[in-house]
Design an enzyme around this catalytic site. Structure first.
Site, PDB file in Angstrom:
ATOM      1  N   GLY A  66       0.774  -1.232   0.000  1.00 25.35           N
ATOM      2  CA  GLY A  66       0.000   0.000   0.000  1.00 25.35           C
ATOM      3  C   GLY A  66       0.806   1.282   0.000  1.00 25.35           C
ATOM      4  N   ASP A 277       8.817  -9.517   1.413  1.00 20.81           N
ATOM      5  CA  ASP A 277       7.695  -8.742   0.890  1.00 20.81           C
ATOM      6  C   ASP A 277       6.997  -9.451  -0.269  1.00 20.81           C
ATOM      7  OD1 ASP A 277       6.024  -6.481   0.718  1.00 20.81           O
ATOM      8  OD2 ASP A 277       7.248  -5.632  -0.871  1.00 20.81           O
TER       9      ASP A 277
END
Length: 369
Positions: A66, A277
């Site tokens: 995000g 990630d």
């Protein structure tokens, strides 16, 4: 003593943009819970306390999304205050944040400068290419807002770099884009190949980057960079600079160039922890930050996450470029065959690049600083 690196997602996948190629939106859609909300202050403080108790030499708190600035400035002020209170061992602390720039203003930038944040600003070249994929929810392009943020950062003398996602369209226009970056004095650049949807056949989207196109892109960009460097223009391009580090006998700082996965901690907004990630998926959850680093590391070992990344394909072992390529990032090798990682999707791109650019790369490593 190795440093401790945490990549924190304070608002999970929440974002004020809708990029057409967003890898994290795809990743989140494949979990049982796509969105974990906003990180509360108690979890933030626990992360800091546990990290500083574990860290021996230095500690990095990096923030991504995000869009991480949607957590609000107060969140980061609390972070810094807590670090100052809990850093009993007085170890060096590093802060980093990757942002799309839409919320940045003078107050944000002053805070980043005061607390030595390294800022990554996402920009995909010129207006036409950037706006083709990086848009607001309404469909409006975001180029003008990102350039406004870049100008604010420059006028404030903030430390920042440009992060560019390499799509097929951008790759074919890199000469124009590199010139645009130099005219704007964007001298710290990072280019990452656009990720495909997880589990899907590559090459079916308009942004898809094929090995051939990527190889040509690398050669074109290197030629531009080489001309800059040999003419006294100090431009930093992360992948090229790391190759120079390797040729000089140093370890690369870029984790995707080490030939193995490292011991990282990606922390979602609810405090759940993942090994990378690129692997914030249910099957890779290591646990929660409250479990403690020992338990998280044991789960990583149980998953054989690092161990599985060590497999070297037989074709790699006999390749003259292996010491430079090292197999590439696991995310581009992750179509397991018989339980082991196959050759990198961009293998042919790397070969194409090294065969054409190695001598000039070696010249820079030997002769220039």
């Amino acid at each position: 003593m190795p440093s401790l690196y945490l990549l924190i997602k304070p608002v999970s996948g929440k974002c004020n943009m809708r990029c057409g190629y967003c890898f994290y939106a795809d990743e989140a859609s494949k979990r049982n819970v796509a969105f974990y909300g906003h990180m509360n202050v108690s979890i933030l403080r626990l992360i800091v306390e546990m990290a500083l108790a574990k860290a021996k030499s230095e500690c990095t708190f990096a923030f991504q999304g995000g869009e991480p600035t949607l957590a609000g400035l107060k969140f980061y002020q609390t972070l810094v205050k807590t670090v100052q209170e809990k850093n009993y061992k007085k170890i060096p602390i590093h802060y980093a944040i990757q942002t799309n720039g839409l919320t940045l203003n003078r107050e944000w930038i002053s805070f980043f400068i005061e607390n030595n944040f390294l800022i990554g600003l996402s920009l995909d070249g010129n207006k036409e290419i950037h706006d083709s994929h990086r848009r607001e929810r309404t469909g409006k392009g975001t180029y003008s807002n990102v350039m406004r943020a870049a100008q604010l950062l420059k006028s404030s003398e903030a430390e920042f770099n440009i992060l560019t996602v390499v799509t097929a369209q951008l790759a074919k226009n890199i000469t124009k884009i590199y010139g645009f970056y130099l005219r704007n004095n964007f001298l710290y650049q990072q280019y990452i190949p656009c990720l495909e949807q997880i589990g899907e056949q590559r090459g079916q989207y308009d942004y898809s980057l094929t090995p051939r196109v990527y190889g040509e892109f690398l050669c074109d960009l290197f030629g531009l960079w080489y001309n800059s460097i040999t003419n006294g223009k100090a431009v930093y391009i992360r992948w090229f600079n790391n190759l120079v580090y390797i040729l000089r006998g140093f370890l690369p700082e870029h984790c995707g160039m080490t030939g193995r996965c490292g011991k990282y901690y990606a922390v979602e907004a609810d405090g759940s922890v993942y090994p990378c990630d690129f692997y914030v998926l249910d099957e890779y959850r290591l646990g929660y930050i409250s479990d403690g680093f020992e338990a998280l590391d044991q789960k990583r070992a149980d998953l054989r996450f690092i161990e599985r990344s060590l497999h070297i394909d037989s074709a790699c072992k006999n390749c003259r470029w292996f010491t430079l390529c090292r197999g590439g990032c696991r995310r581009d090798r992750d179509e397991f065959v018989d339980g082991v990682l196959p050759i990198n999707y961009y293998c042919e791109a790397f070969k194409f690049f090294f065969e054409r650019c190695y001598e000039r790369l070696k010249y820079i490593a030997i002769n220039l600083r």
